[in-house]
Design an enzyme around this catalytic site. Structure first.
Site, PDB file in Angstrom:
ATOM      1  CD  GLU A 156       4.297   0.900   7.039  1.00  0.00           C
ATOM      2  OE1 GLU A 156       5.253   1.510   7.745  1.00  0.00           O
ATOM      3  OE2 GLU A 156       3.748   1.749   6.078  1.00  0.00           O
TER       4      GLU A 156
ATOM      5  CG  ASP B  54      -0.283  -0.055   2.618  1.00  0.00           C
ATOM      6  OD1 ASP B  54       0.862  -0.649   2.517  1.00  0.00           O
ATOM      7  OD2 ASP B  54      -0.804   0.448   3.687  1.00  0.00           O
TER       8      ASP B  54
END
Length: 388
Positions: free
Chosen positions: A145, A79
């Site tokens: 994250e 991400d």
């Protein structure tokens, strides 16, 4: 930033080509945009047993190669943070453009799709060259994250614990380098403790202070004590613990009204010399001196501090960087938090090694395209040193 090698030509099945393919997928947290499916297929072809774990809205991947023995994990995230105003970018943030000077532009170029690509290609080459390697190699990837970090690495580590799986060593692909590839490796991180403080007094006219209770005065008094307090002196691995106020709100906007409520948001970045409990006890003790109930604090621990001391992982990483880039790395615990904070408490040695971090989370995020292949060779060299 300096480069390890000249500007590369992006041809064939290279780490640079894979990095560009990943960057072109708009995987703004918690979206993965197919990155892990692409990676999983490649790892499966290299002999990894791949498991895709969907937890809430988060995609996670766990993949293992090897039958038994100590496990080295390559960890990262697919991400990225939002791009912000598109007009602030010189190129399409998901275009993975390489300019004439050799810079690879794109959201995730530094943080951290280039590292993930470099790790995947390193593992493919390692498995091809050393099919009977000692021990096991694993990948742990998440799309959480940059978000709340609840259903990502934290959840996968819990899942591994339930299975009795142990990670001995972990390389996290966070962008650790400062000015040239491999100049800095993170061998630990400070803990991060957040507090929201809400002080309730009694609103009143500023001309009649005895008839009110200025909440802001009491809060400012507390904050002044917390700012002035010397929490510790640090040690050989960590700087002194720091306290910072990030937000302060109070008042009605009127000049003649004492605020009845005042709020502050603050943060401690702390070393292994402190703990969540020790920081809370000191802060709440100061609060009581200002007539503030400790219940006025809302606490949130983002991560405990951790440090990896000299050992097999640091030794292998140091020599790999010297071999590829010609210089030893500096060990550092500076910077923010990473998903290493969820892996280190299991007892694993954890290091963070990746490209330059100068432009992370900025418009025009970029790294030298020439750094990706050397980074992949560093990862491969580490695997060779640990597993052959």
């Amino acid at each position: 930033m300096k480069r390890c090698s000249p500007v590369p030509t992006d041809t064939g099945d290279t780490a640079l080509a894979l990095a560009r393919e990943l960057i072109q997928r708009a995987s703004v947290t918690p979206a993965d945009a197919g990155c892990q499916a692409l990676i999983g297929n490649r790892l499966a072809a290299a002999g990894f047993a791949v498991e895709h774990l969907r937890i809430g809205e988060v995609d996670n991947l766990w993949a293992v190669a090897g039958d038994h023995g100590p496990l080295t994990c390559l960890a990262g995230h697919t991400d990225v943070v939002p791009v912000g105003p598109a007009d602030d970018w010189a190129y399409d943030p998901f275009g993975a453009t390489i300019d004439d000077a050799g810079w690879l532009y794109g959201r995730g170029a530094a943080d951290m799709k280039s590292s993930v690509a470099a790790m995947v290609c390193a593992a493919e080459r390692f498995r091809d060259n050393h099919p009977d390697h000692h021990g096991r190699i694993a990948f742990l990837l998440t799309s959480d994250e940059e978000g709340p970090a609840v259903d990502g690495t934290r959840a996968v580590v819990d899942w591994l614990g339930e299975r009795g799986e142990t990670i001995e060593r972990c390389l996290v692909g966070e962008p650790s380098s400062e000015t040239t590839l491999g100049d800095t490796v993170k061998n630990g991180r400070r803990g991060s403790l957040n507090a929201q403080i809400r002080v309730v007094g009694r609103q009143g006219h500023v001309a009649y202070p005895h008839k009110g209770d200025n909440a802001l005065h009491r809060l400012v008094g507390l904050l002044n004590d917390l700012i002035a307090h010397v929490w510790d002196e640090g040690d050989e691995a960590f700087p002194p613990t720091s306290f910072q106020v990030s937000n302060l709100t109070s008042g009605t906007g009127a000049e003649n009204v004492m605020p009845g409520v005042a709020e502050a948001a603050c943060n401690w970045r702390f070393s292994t010399l402190q703990s969540e409990q020790s920081l809370r006890e000191i802060a709440e003790s100061y609060a009581e001196q200002h007539g503030i109930d400790p219940a006025s604090f809302t606490w949130r621990l983002s991560g405990e501090p951790f440090v990896t001391r000299e050992g097999a992982l640091i030794e292998a990483t140091r020599h790999a960087i010297i071999d590829v880039c010609g210089h030893p790395p500096l060990l550092s615990t500076g910077g923010g938090t990473s998903d290493g904070r969820f892996i280190a408490p299991t007892g694993a040695e954890v290091l963070e090694l990746g490209p330059a971090n100068a432009t992370i989370h900025q418009a025009n995020e970029r790294i030298p395209a020439a750094d990706i292949e050397p980074l992949s060779r560093i990862y491969e060299d580490i695997l060779v040193r640990l597993h052959t």
